[in-house]
Design a protein around this motif. Structure first.
Motif, PDB file in Angstrom:
ATOM      1  N   TYR A 107       7.576  -4.027 -10.545  1.00  0.00           N
ATOM      2  CA  TYR A 107       7.382  -5.354 -11.130  1.00  0.00           C
ATOM      3  C   TYR A 107       5.954  -5.519 -11.632  1.00  0.00           C
ATOM      4  CZ  TYR A 107      11.827  -6.866  -9.089  1.00  0.00           C
ATOM      5  OH  TYR A 107      13.159  -6.995  -8.781  1.00  0.00           O
ATOM      6  N   GLY A 108       5.809  -6.281 -12.719  1.00  0.00           N
ATOM      7  CA  GLY A 108       4.506  -6.640 -13.257  1.00  0.00           C
ATOM      8  C   GLY A 108       4.413  -8.133 -13.458  1.00  0.00           C
ATOM      9  N   GLY A 109       3.194  -8.635 -13.622  1.00  0.00           N
ATOM     10  CA  GLY A 109       2.978 -10.072 -13.771  1.00  0.00           C
ATOM     11  C   GLY A 109       3.093 -10.833 -12.472  1.00  0.00           C
ATOM     12  N   MET A 110       3.239 -10.105 -11.370  1.00  0.00           N
ATOM     13  CA  MET A 110       3.466 -10.738 -10.062  1.00  0.00           C
ATOM     14  C   MET A 110       2.205 -10.754  -9.195  1.00  0.00           C
ATOM     15  SD  MET A 110       6.954 -11.234  -9.743  1.00  0.00           S
ATOM     16  CE  MET A 110       7.614 -10.786  -8.137  1.00  0.00           C
ATOM     17  N   ALA A 111       1.339  -9.764  -9.415  1.00  0.00           N
ATOM     18  CA  ALA A 111       0.183  -9.592  -8.539  1.00  0.00           C
ATOM     19  C   ALA A 111      -0.946  -8.962  -9.330  1.00  0.00           C
ATOM     20  CB  ALA A 111       0.575  -8.731  -7.331  1.00  0.00           C
ATOM     21  N   ALA A 112      -1.988  -8.535  -8.636  1.00  0.00           N
ATOM     22  CA  ALA A 112      -3.171  -7.982  -9.297  1.00  0.00           C
ATOM     23  C   ALA A 112      -2.900  -6.630  -9.935  1.00  0.00           C
ATOM     24  CB  ALA A 112      -4.315  -7.860  -8.287  1.00  0.00           C
ATOM     25  N   THR A 113      -1.887  -5.930  -9.468  1.00  0.00           N
ATOM     26  CA  THR A 113      -1.515  -4.620 -10.004  1.00  0.00           C
ATOM     27  C   THR A 113       0.007  -4.531 -10.087  1.00  0.00           C
ATOM     28  OG1 THR A 113      -1.346  -3.560  -7.830  1.00  0.00           O
ATOM     29  CG2 THR A 113      -3.527  -3.586  -8.867  1.00  0.00           C
ATOM     30  N   PRO A 114       0.541  -3.561 -10.795  1.00  0.00           N
ATOM     31  CA  PRO A 114       1.993  -3.331 -10.726  1.00  0.00           C
ATOM     32  C   PRO A 114       2.405  -3.051  -9.283  1.00  0.00           C
ATOM     33  CG  PRO A 114       1.006  -2.054 -12.506  1.00  0.00           C
ATOM     34  CD  PRO A 114      -0.129  -2.610 -11.706  1.00  0.00           C
ATOM     35  N   ILE A 115       3.551  -3.558  -8.880  1.00  0.00           N
ATOM     36  CA  ILE A 115       3.984  -3.383  -7.493  1.00  0.00           C
ATOM     37  C   ILE A 115       5.414  -2.863  -7.443  1.00  0.00           C
ATOM     38  CG2 ILE A 115       2.443  -5.098  -6.450  1.00  0.00           C
ATOM     39  CD1 ILE A 115       4.660  -7.143  -6.664  1.00  0.00           C
ATOM     40  N   ARG A 116       5.702  -2.116  -6.383  1.00  0.00           N
ATOM     41  CA  ARG A 116       7.058  -1.642  -6.144  1.00  0.00           C
ATOM     42  C   ARG A 116       7.673  -2.417  -4.991  1.00  0.00           C
ATOM     43  NH1 ARG A 116       7.302   4.874  -6.002  1.00  0.00           N
ATOM     44  NH2 ARG A 116       9.426   4.331  -5.300  1.00  0.00           N
ATOM     45  N   ALA A 117       8.934  -2.746  -5.136  1.00  0.00           N
ATOM     46  CA  ALA A 117       9.666  -3.435  -4.073  1.00  0.00           C
ATOM     47  C   ALA A 117      10.187  -2.377  -3.106  1.00  0.00           C
ATOM     48  CB  ALA A 117      10.801  -4.266  -4.654  1.00  0.00           C
ATOM     49  N   ARG A 118       9.326  -1.916  -2.221  1.00  0.00           N
ATOM     50  CA  ARG A 118       9.626  -0.774  -1.359  1.00  0.00           C
ATOM     51  C   ARG A 118      10.778  -1.058  -0.391  1.00  0.00           C
ATOM     52  NH1 ARG A 118       6.686   3.924  -2.868  1.00  0.00           N
ATOM     53  NH2 ARG A 118       4.658   3.260  -3.667  1.00  0.00           N
ATOM     54  N   ARG A 119      10.815  -2.273   0.163  1.00  0.00           N
ATOM     55  CA  ARG A 119      11.877  -2.577   1.123  1.00  0.00           C
ATOM     56  C   ARG A 119      13.245  -2.589   0.439  1.00  0.00           C
ATOM     57  NH1 ARG A 119      10.972  -7.798   4.756  1.00  0.00           N
ATOM     58  NH2 ARG A 119       8.995  -6.670   4.998  1.00  0.00           N
ATOM     59  N   ALA A 120      13.285  -3.145  -0.754  1.00  0.00           N
ATOM     60  CA  ALA A 120      14.540  -3.135  -1.516  1.00  0.00           C
ATOM     61  C   ALA A 120      14.934  -1.709  -1.881  1.00  0.00           C
ATOM     62  CB  ALA A 120      14.397  -3.988  -2.761  1.00  0.00           C
ATOM     63  N   GLU A 121      13.946  -0.877  -2.213  1.00  0.00           N
ATOM     64  CA  GLU A 121      14.232   0.524  -2.522  1.00  0.00           C
ATOM     65  C   GLU A 121      14.835   1.237  -1.315  1.00  0.00           C
ATOM     66  OE1 GLU A 121      10.558   1.222  -5.740  1.00  0.00           O
ATOM     67  OE2 GLU A 121      10.578   2.259  -3.823  1.00  0.00           O
ATOM     68  N   GLN A 122      14.228   1.004  -0.151  1.00  0.00           N
ATOM     69  CA  GLN A 122      14.735   1.646   1.064  1.00  0.00           C
ATOM     70  C   GLN A 122      16.138   1.173   1.389  1.00  0.00           C
ATOM     71  OE1 GLN A 122      11.794   0.719   4.026  1.00  0.00           O
ATOM     72  NE2 GLN A 122      10.219   2.025   3.090  1.00  0.00           N
ATOM     73  N   HIS A 123      16.409  -0.095   1.113  1.00  0.00           N
ATOM     74  CA  HIS A 123      17.744  -0.639   1.400  1.00  0.00           C
ATOM     75  C   HIS A 123      18.811   0.064   0.558  1.00  0.00           C
ATOM     76  CE1 HIS A 123      20.447  -3.824   2.877  1.00  0.00           C
ATOM     77  NE2 HIS A 123      21.054  -3.663   1.707  1.00  0.00           N
ATOM     78  N   LEU A 124      18.420   0.500  -0.658  1.00  0.00           N
ATOM     79  CA  LEU A 124      19.386   1.136  -1.551  1.00  0.00           C
ATOM     80  C   LEU A 124      19.478   2.649  -1.358  1.00  0.00           C
ATOM     81  CD1 LEU A 124      18.585  -0.821  -4.840  1.00  0.00           C
ATOM     82  CD2 LEU A 124      20.646  -1.030  -3.440  1.00  0.00           C
TER      83      LEU A 124
END
Length: 491
Positions: free
Chosen positions: A407-424
């Protein structure tokens, strides 16, 4: 040495030794060519648009519209610069200008020269039938405050429908090509960079760049400068020594290898879009939201990455696809994942003597799904409130082997939704698992709140985009777009 270029229909090249911060717009207006206007000084309004023509490998002229307010004069080196004054011949209007007159496409007139030049670029490089969507895209970077877009689009359609490309630049094309080639051969030193002035150098090869960085370790690298130039035009802050790398061939190419593509840092967004249009079909619609045609044809991948903006559009799909970058110095290189490049807002791991030379994009090794989205206040020429890039690698039975949710536009840097990734991970790619992953977004992400959107809004959009990616993959829907010419705008 100096910057050498041709201007409009002049038969002799011009030479310039002005300061490296001189913009093309500043040069034009100071030399009496005042058709190009300064509206925003940031590449948003298009009132300053002119066109650059350069020689292709096929010996033809390639025309590129540019925002002259944010293009340094090094951009015109060994090229033909065409301003609005270069269209009419002996008082006879150019077909583009005639089309605007016939369609009543001008009101107050401030923006008209910019629209004319954008349509001129379209006229010169669109042999295929042109639709209203194509015309609208070509002028997406031009702002008309009188809301006169409908007749301007009609002018573009009429122009391209009755295209008879026999203007001065078509008739004299081979003469112009010969002049530009001769200029490059006689003006470029075979083993030495071009020093325009004490604050600007033009590197022609990687070795020249290395030599220059050793001599001037504090120098700033310049390619498209679509963001860097804002420090001069808006902040009135002169840049230190600059090295223009836009002529370094090694940084302007995309090379395919067995397991990856190597993309030069000075490859433009438009070139990246075109090359990967069929390989990653979802990438092109996403990048059509990146600035405008003049911006995309100047902005570079390396620059968009190095700028380290939290709303930069290019890093997201690159990270989702497992992209890496090569950081170079005069002595060595190091390679790292792109997502490891960012530390904090406008803060990266780039050392003072390093520069981004190459972006490495691995080839998928299994069936994959790749989706990108950008949510912003406007369709064109706007920064994202939320942007996302999703990548899944699947087994034939739809078991998820790998997931990257960026995701972008959410924080100071691009971020990955790690918990959602692990869930999948190792799960089946189906609606229930995607829904469960979307539910974790609010638990792990803490977006900013600003004028573009609240934290709550961004969380809702982030989860909705994940659901949309699944639905578009499994239940594709045809998009319905009303023809632009049917929209009513006052004129």
């Amino acid at each position: 040495m100096s910057i050498c270029f041709y201007l409009n229909r002049e038969q002799q090249p011009r030479q310039l030794t002005a300061a490296g911060d001189t913009t093309v717009l500043q040069y034009l207006r100071e030399n009496g060519l005042v058709g190009s206007k300064e509206g925003c000084a940031s590449g948003d309004c298009g009132a300053c648009t002119a066109v650059l023509a350069e020689v292709t490998s096929a010996g033809k002229l390639h025309y590129t519209p540019i925002n002259t307010c944010i293009a340094f004069m090094s951009a015109v080196q060994h090229k033909l610069l065409i301003s609005v004054e270069g269209l009419a011949t002996n008082g006879t209007l150019h077909p583009v200008q005639n089309a605007m007159v016939d369609a009543h496409g001008s009101q107050c007139g401030f923006c008209t020269p910019g629209f004319v030049m954008s349509l001129f670029a379209l006229y010169k490089k669109s042999p295929a039938p042109v639709t209203s969507t194509v015309v609208a895209e070509s002028i997406a970077g031009n702002l008309c405050r009188c809301t006169g877009y409908r007749p301007i689009i009609q002018a573009g359609l009429a122009l391209c429908a009755s295209k008879n490309d026999n203007d001065f630049y078509a008739v004299e094309e081979q003469t112009i090509v010969a002049r530009l080639r001769q200029l490059a051969q006689t003006d470029t030193p075979p083993t030495k960079h071009t020093q325009v002035k004490n604050d600007l150098y033009i590197a022609n090869t990687v070795n020249e760049l290395i030599d220059l960085k050793q001599q001037h370790p504090q120098a700033v690298l310049v390619a498209g400068a679509t963001d860097l130039a804002l420090q001069v035009t808006l902040n009135e802050h002169p840049l230190p020594i600059k090295i223009d790398i836009s002529r370094v061939a090694e940084y302007r190419t995309i090379v395919e290898h067995d397991d990856h593509w190597a993309i030069g840092a000075a490859v433009t967004v438009a070139e990246w879009m075109e090359y990967f249009a069929d390989i990653f079909p979802n990438l092109s619609p996403y990048l059509h939201r990146f600035g405008s045609v003049p911006i995309r044809q100047r902005a570079t991948l390396g620059g968009n990455i190095a700028n380290a903006s939290p709303i930069a559009d290019c890093p997201l799909p690159l990270i989702a696809l497992g992209g890496e970058i090569i950081l170079s110095t005069a002595e060595q290189e190091r390679r790292l994942l792109l997502e490891e490049f960012y530390l904090n807002y406008k803060e990266t791991v780039l050392a003072a003597d390093e520069w981004i030379s190459t972006i490495i994009l691995p080839k998928p090794t299994a069936p994959f799904i790749f989706k990108t989205f950008k949510v912003s206040k406007r369709i064109e020429d706007d920064i994202s409130t939320v942007a996302a890039a999703f990548y899944w690698q699947l087994k034939d039975d739809k078991t998820i082997l790998q997931t990257r949710l960026v995701y972008g536009g959410m924080a100071a840097t691009p971020i990955r939704a790690r918990r959602a990734e692990q869930h999948l991970s190792k799960q089946t790619f189906n609606e229930s698992n995607i829904e469960a992953a979307a539910a974790t977004i609010a638990q792990e992400l803490t977006p900013i709140s600003d004028a573009r959107g609240s934290c709550h809004y961004r969380l809702q959009v982030a989860a909705a985009l994940l659901r949309r990616a699944y639905l578009e993959t499994t239940q594709p829907l045809a998009r319905i777009e009303a023809p632009i010419e049917e929209h009513s705008h006052a004129n």
